[in-house]
Design a protein around this motif. Structure first.
Motif, PDB file in Angstrom:
ATOM      1  N   LEU A 168       2.057  10.932 -26.444  1.00  9.97           N
ATOM      2  CA  LEU A 168       1.096  11.606 -25.341  1.00  9.97           C
ATOM      3  C   LEU A 168       1.616  12.843 -24.646  1.00  9.97           C
ATOM      4  O   LEU A 168       1.008  14.081 -24.548  1.00  9.97           O
ATOM      5  CB  LEU A 168       0.605  10.719 -24.383  1.00  9.97           C
ATOM      6  CG  LEU A 168      -0.174  10.945 -23.240  1.00  9.97           C
ATOM      7  CD1 LEU A 168      -1.584  11.492 -23.684  1.00  9.97           C
ATOM      8  CD2 LEU A 168      -0.360   9.964 -22.110  1.00  9.97           C
TER       9      LEU A 168
ATOM     10  N   GLY B 108      -5.743  10.656 -21.494  1.00  8.79           N
ATOM     11  CA  GLY B 108      -6.091  11.974 -21.861  1.00  8.79           C
ATOM     12  C   GLY B 108      -6.479  12.889 -20.640  1.00  8.79           C
ATOM     13  O   GLY B 108      -6.181  13.925 -20.547  1.00  8.79           O
TER      14      GLY B 108
ATOM     15  N   THR C  65       1.613  15.900 -26.163  1.00  6.62           N
ATOM     16  CA  THR C  65       0.473  16.994 -26.355  1.00  6.62           C
ATOM     17  C   THR C  65       0.372  18.106 -25.238  1.00  6.62           C
ATOM     18  O   THR C  65      -0.720  18.897 -25.352  1.00  6.62           O
ATOM     19  CB  THR C  65      -0.921  16.078 -26.349  1.00  6.62           C
ATOM     20  OG1 THR C  65      -0.922  15.489 -25.077  1.00  6.62           O
ATOM     21  CG2 THR C  65      -0.793  15.022 -27.496  1.00  6.62           C
TER      22      THR C  65
ATOM     23  N   LEU D  86      -5.899  14.331 -28.328  1.00  5.61           N
ATOM     24  CA  LEU D  86      -5.743  13.422 -27.154  1.00  5.61           C
ATOM     25  C   LEU D  86      -6.655  11.956 -27.316  1.00  5.61           C
ATOM     26  O   LEU D  86      -6.439  11.089 -26.527  1.00  5.61           O
ATOM     27  CB  LEU D  86      -6.474  14.075 -25.645  1.00  5.61           C
ATOM     28  CG  LEU D  86      -5.807  15.090 -25.025  1.00  5.61           C
ATOM     29  CD1 LEU D  86      -6.600  15.914 -23.848  1.00  5.61           C
ATOM     30  CD2 LEU D  86      -4.404  14.434 -24.675  1.00  5.61           C
TER      31      LEU D  86
END
Length: 392
Positions: A183, A36, A186, A28
């Motif tokens: 992103l 994040g 994740t 992150l």
């Protein structure tokens, strides 16, 4: 204070808090704390709501039931078969991964005191000993988990306290990458980090006398604890290392080594935390599988013990070096089991209530997760988002 409910919340938190916590800053930090944190909050909110849907299904089905019986009562034999298949695949994969990780940890600990054992021996030893605790029942798991969780909190507190003096606010808002597709990828790591829903039916059984409000609060508190731990750990690590440094790390050992330059005792402390996180996660997942087998096969404890641990142990011995790969499979299965199955169960139960159909064992004044059809629709979108994040 109801210690059973407190202990149950800690079982939920302990099941979620796995060794993956240490990897969260690595995946992150490169996107900056703002994005994040927002993504983690979205994952937490979606996962917690899905858990409340499962709580609703468990309560309305009569309570004291495993996923096998809940699925049969709500989704019929076809839904029961699909649910059982997904649940067994998930729990066996998770237990395999935890046995692999714990076996390696036990091997290193024994080596430190001059005892040499092979990986196979340590995996078998860990499974047999920890399995006895699981077979002893939820009350025994509750008491052991409270102790382990207390030590985990102390260890995490020491770690954060040690890192705070060296934190720099200069890099907290830095981002090494603005790639939102990366992103989104994740999300699977974060979602697996909140994978606690499998223990809910067992905890409803354990807290038979609790009110529906107490059970709801148990789930929410249990999910908030890992969220707070993840965020505090993320901020502490990013405050000590730059996003560029974190991107270069290929494994958790490198992250721990880098933090070790700031605080000499961090390696021992984080190794201890990792071991405790693996053990609490193992206990929670194994409890869910043990109760599922007891509900499905209706056998005595000895037979249920063998049914619960034989397949994960054999799988762990066969795939001894595939810890992350096994967790990856578990994460994909978890999306269907944690999001779509509880949604289908509650939709069916709510439909029964509206139609006031005869022959269905539904509680008249049972708990219902808030949000209505809008929240249910958003939960469906959330599940589709998670599948997309793993396929993109």
């Amino acid at each position: 204070m109801n210690l059973k409910l407190v202990g149950s919340s800690l079982i939920i938190a302990g099941t979620a808090l796995g060794a993956g916590m240490l990897a969260i800053p690595m995946v992150l930090a490169q996107f900056g704390l703002l994005w994040g944190t927002l993504l983690m909050l979205v994952i937490w909110l979606g996962t917690t709501y899905a858990a409340l849907l499962l709580l609703e299904a468990s309560i309305k089905s009569g309570g004291g039931l495993g996923m096998n019986t809940i699925a049969r009562k709500t989704l019929g034999k076809g839904g029961q078969l699909v649910t059982n298949g997904l649940l067994y695949a998930l729990l066996v994969c998770l237990l395999m991964a935890y046995i692999i990780g714990a076996g390696d940890l036990v091997k290193k600990m024994l080596h430190g005191v001059g005892i040499e054992m092979s990986m196979m021996q340590t995996q078998i030893l860990f499974t047999l000993v920890a399995g006895v605790v699981v077979a002893s029942g939820t009350a025994a798991i509750d008491k052991v988990n409270r102790l382990l969780f207390a030590v985990m909190v102390v260890v995490l507190g020491i770690t954060l306290f040690s890192l705070v003096p060296t934190m720099s606010f200069e890099h907290l808002l830095d981002a090494a990458s603005n790639d939102k597709v990366e992103l989104i990828k994740t999300s699977s790591v974060l979602f697996t980090s909140f994978g606690f829903m499998v223990v809910i039916p067992s905890l409803v059984t354990y807290n038979k006398g609790a009110s529906h409000r107490d059970l709801r609060n148990m789930v929410i508190v249990g999910s908030v604890i890992p969220l707070a731990c993840y965020l505090l750990w993320l901020y502490a690590v990013v405050g000590n290392l730059t996003p560029e440094q974190l991107v270069k790390f290929s494994n958790v050992s490198e992250l721990i080594a880098a933090l070790g330059t700031r605080f000499s005792g961090i390696q021992v402390i984080l190794s201890t935390f990792t071991g405790l996180a693996l053990l609490t996660s193992f206990l929670g997942v194994a409890m869910a599988l043990f109760d599922q087998n007891a509900d499905t096969f209706k056998q005595n404890k000895a037979v249920t013990y063998v049914l619960t641990f034989i397949f994960p142990l054999v799988g762990a011995l066969w795939a001894a070096d595939q810890f992350l790969s096994v967790l990856g499979y578990a994460g994909f299965i978890l999306v269907f089991l944690a999001i779509f199955v509880p949604m289908a169960m509650t939709m069916k139960l709510r439909s029964f209530e509206k139609q006031k159909s005869a022959g269905h064992e539904v509680l008249a004044e049972a708990y219902q997760a808030g949000g209505g059809s809008i929240a249910m629709g958003l939960s469906f979108v959330f599940g589709c988002f998670l599948i997309g994040a793993q396929l993109v």
